[in-house]
Design an enzyme around this catalytic site. Sequence first.
Site, PDB file in Angstrom:
ATOM      1  CG  HIS A 592      -2.027  -0.952   1.197  1.00  0.00           C
ATOM      2  ND1 HIS A 592      -3.307  -0.598   0.871  1.00  0.00           N
ATOM      3  CD2 HIS A 592      -2.064  -2.292   1.441  1.00  0.00           C
ATOM      4  CE1 HIS A 592      -4.099  -1.657   0.925  1.00  0.00           C
ATOM      5  NE2 HIS A 592      -3.366  -2.709   1.263  1.00  0.00           N
ATOM      6  CG  ASN A 783      -5.559  -8.139   1.380  1.00  0.00           C
ATOM      7  OD1 ASN A 783      -5.626  -7.417   2.374  1.00  0.00           O
ATOM      8  ND2 ASN A 783      -6.603  -8.386   0.614  1.00  0.00           N
ATOM      9  CB  ILE A 929      -9.676  -4.490  -0.472  1.00  0.00           C
ATOM     10  CG1 ILE A 929     -10.443  -4.677   0.831  1.00  0.00           C
ATOM     11  CG2 ILE A 929      -8.983  -5.772  -0.875  1.00  0.00           C
ATOM     12  CD1 ILE A 929     -11.292  -3.513   1.224  1.00  0.00           C
TER      13      ILE A 929
END
Length: 929
Positions: A592, A783, A929
């Site tokens: 991220h 993730n 996400i």
Amino acid sequence: MLNPHQLVGNTNLNSAQIVFLVNRPFVHGHQNTTTSQAILSRPYNSFQRKHKQLQICFINPAANIKAIASATTEEEAEEAKEAEKAKEAEKAIKVKAVVTVQPTVGGFFKNLGIDRGLDDIQDLLGKTLQLELVCADLDPGTGQEKETIKGFAQKKGKEEKGKKRGIKYETTFEVPIDFGKVGAILVQNEHHKEMYVEDIVLDGFPYGPVHVVCNSWIHSKFDNPQKRVFFTTKSYLPWETPSGLWRLRKEELETLRGNGEGERKSFERIYDYDVYNDVGDPDKSWDLRRPVLGGKDRPYPRRCRTGRPPCESDPLSEKRSKRFYVPRDECFSEIKQLTFSAKTLRSVLHTLAPSLGTVMVDKNLGFPYFTAIDSLFSEGVDLPPIGNEGFLRTILPRVVKAITDTGGDVLRFETPEAFNRDKFFWFRDEEFARQTLAGLNPYSIRLITEWPLKSKLDPEIYGPQESGITTEMINQEIGGIMTIDEAMKKKKLFILDYHDLLLPFVKRVRQIKGTTLYGSRTIFFLNPDGTLRPLAIELTRPPMDDKPQWKQVFTPCSWHSTGVWLWRIAKTHVLAHDSGYHQLVSHWLRTHCVTEPYVIATNRQLSVMHPIYRLLHPHFRYTIEINALAREALINAEGTIETCFAPGKYAGEVSSVAYDVEWRFDLQALPADLISRGMAVEDPEAPHGLKLTIEDYPFANDGLLLWDAIKEWVSNYVNHYYPDPSQVESDEELQAWWTEIRTKGHEDKKDEPWWPVLKTSKDLIEIITTIVWVTSGHHAAVNFGQYTYAGYFPNRPTIARTNMPTEDPSEEDWKRFMKKPETALLQCFPSKLQAIRVMAVLDILSNHSPDEEYLGETMEQSWADDPIIKAAFERFNERLKMIEGIIDERNENTQFKNRNGAGTLPYELLKPFSPPGVTGKGVPYSISI
């Protein structure tokens, strides 16, 4: 001269007069006053009624006329122009434009009615979207840009059933045959509200339809009168830009960069850099102040600038707002928000988490029995009323169920697949070891290359550097197989090392109520069958509170119950360290956080017409938006990460240290990462050019398949657009992009010598492949298995709340441990509130939305419009399908004991495709996400 006309049928006229038809007014010149009577203007019955723009003038030949002159007026010029246009229109091509607009949720696209307001009046008047066709080339005659062709698109209704949802706006253009090819369309939104325009298709040109992909929010002209520009799907390197588009290409990039001043507005599309100074909230409470991440003291990647004013209590911190600014085109479309997991995540973080605190008054209350943990999947937790009836059931159908007899809501979790297969999987040491290779965090394990183990921290501050794990201990554990010297030579010893990273934070973390911390080392041995066996765990506390350094080594091979239970509690501490590292470093920082500067630089320096922009764009969708949400309510002060994970309020600082000490761009490529951890060596004869140290390493085995497929696709793409490798160095936009990533996006590391150079297509391929891998394969691996592996939290506790029973115990504490060691383990686990809060978040983070966009599944329009790129993408897609089959075969192969066995979860995290839901597989294009 005007041609004279003979008059017929009017006997009142003097036959000697000559009649002229002239545009009014008629200007005449003469030498004497008598001439002014020579030219008279008279009305002329039906003829003039038909041709009102003409006057009839009569000239007396006997008059002394020296000259007659007609000066062309502006009106005459305009009329001539119109006549020319009419003549050209006969030669024009009719081109139909169809605009697809996504409806807004509960918004303004309703049936006709008085309540629709000003925007609906514009729809009724046919003035919703003004379109202007822009010619790709300059006018060859003038060397200037050609005049655009304008038109208003009118609403025609919804898309036909069975096709994608959308509302259609249409108009027809009269395009002169010599207009040339359309290179762009200017769009202005006449509504008072923004509109999400998906695409524009022009049909009617002899060379076929023209596709213009928008996928963009178009601001209202009342917010900003500047028109939006959208280019066709044909890609151009800077020097290939058609002459008629060069100005627009340059100006669009200038718009996206902004001027670095002022607070950003929600409708803007401006990309700029800033430090992480908005995760704290000192104006609310000084305890919520957090240090700035980014700068010399705490190096960190940069985020997108919002321009909010500084806090009143701390000028270094930026004021927080209800919703953080995100460039408008980085936001989810409203239709996507209805099904997208991020919408659900926002609801959980802002609504569910606070409500749980009202149900569980004692935030430190733990689980009294293991059956109480199991009840989260069978009975659940009653929830207080939140919002409208059924609100939580709507957004969290997997975990929130209706209570039949009371009509209320209960939070009841789905049983994770790992727990479904083996209820005691979390308890087994072999599973603890296996998950370092095929679990949620396969990025930490590394080969031990030096012995004895030794810390690099200052002994004056942190105590003796020598590890408590001795040669004798290891020999005792593996003595029946080989000596430690043999094990080192044969590359059989591996480590999870969180000693030097966490030890400097131990003293501060221990001041937080309800938590503790150690520095830790865990040693593993590679068995002959390719599985790992844990040998020892070392936990260390630095000198503090007038006490010397404390360290102790725990081993699994104890034949006494006390040693067995101490090992289990020590393992809980290590798992908490690994969970924190996974979330803060392997996941947040390395995917991220480091990707946001790539997104910003790409939008600031690469035109949307640039082929590399179009290659990268799918991999950046929604990343800035999801990162903004993380700053709002996940990594913020007292957010889920701080309240539920091991480093507590120092989580951000831990990730900053990891960035400073560990992160290098050149080691983010999967092969380089494996080599740097000693998990592989280069071998030209081996598959993928690497020989793995542990042959059955599911993450590496499957990851290298994916890496090679990505690299082949990127290579085909780059080599198509840069047939001459030297063109890369002369591409000004590309060079500015790479320079900005290094010097602004990762400013705190700009002088590092390891940054790759960008001179040839080979350099570019390696850089792009690395970025694509990070956003797709790397992120998917860390993730989408979160709920599968950590949904049953004893397998991966996020925090350890109590010290080891052997660390300076009181007599009473030791007696309690000896009497009921299970209670000591349960007390060490996260509290009930912490566990449930994390489980709810992990369930959402692991979820694929119904409209997930998977790597290599959907072709971008710009790729489809180029036959060579289209063929390359189709090969990429086929290769990914083959990888799916290979992974399935590997999971069925009993020789691969790290992915096949009784109750063992198959490794599927890098299978490219997946149905919706929590599936433990699927590799999306981007970090969304």
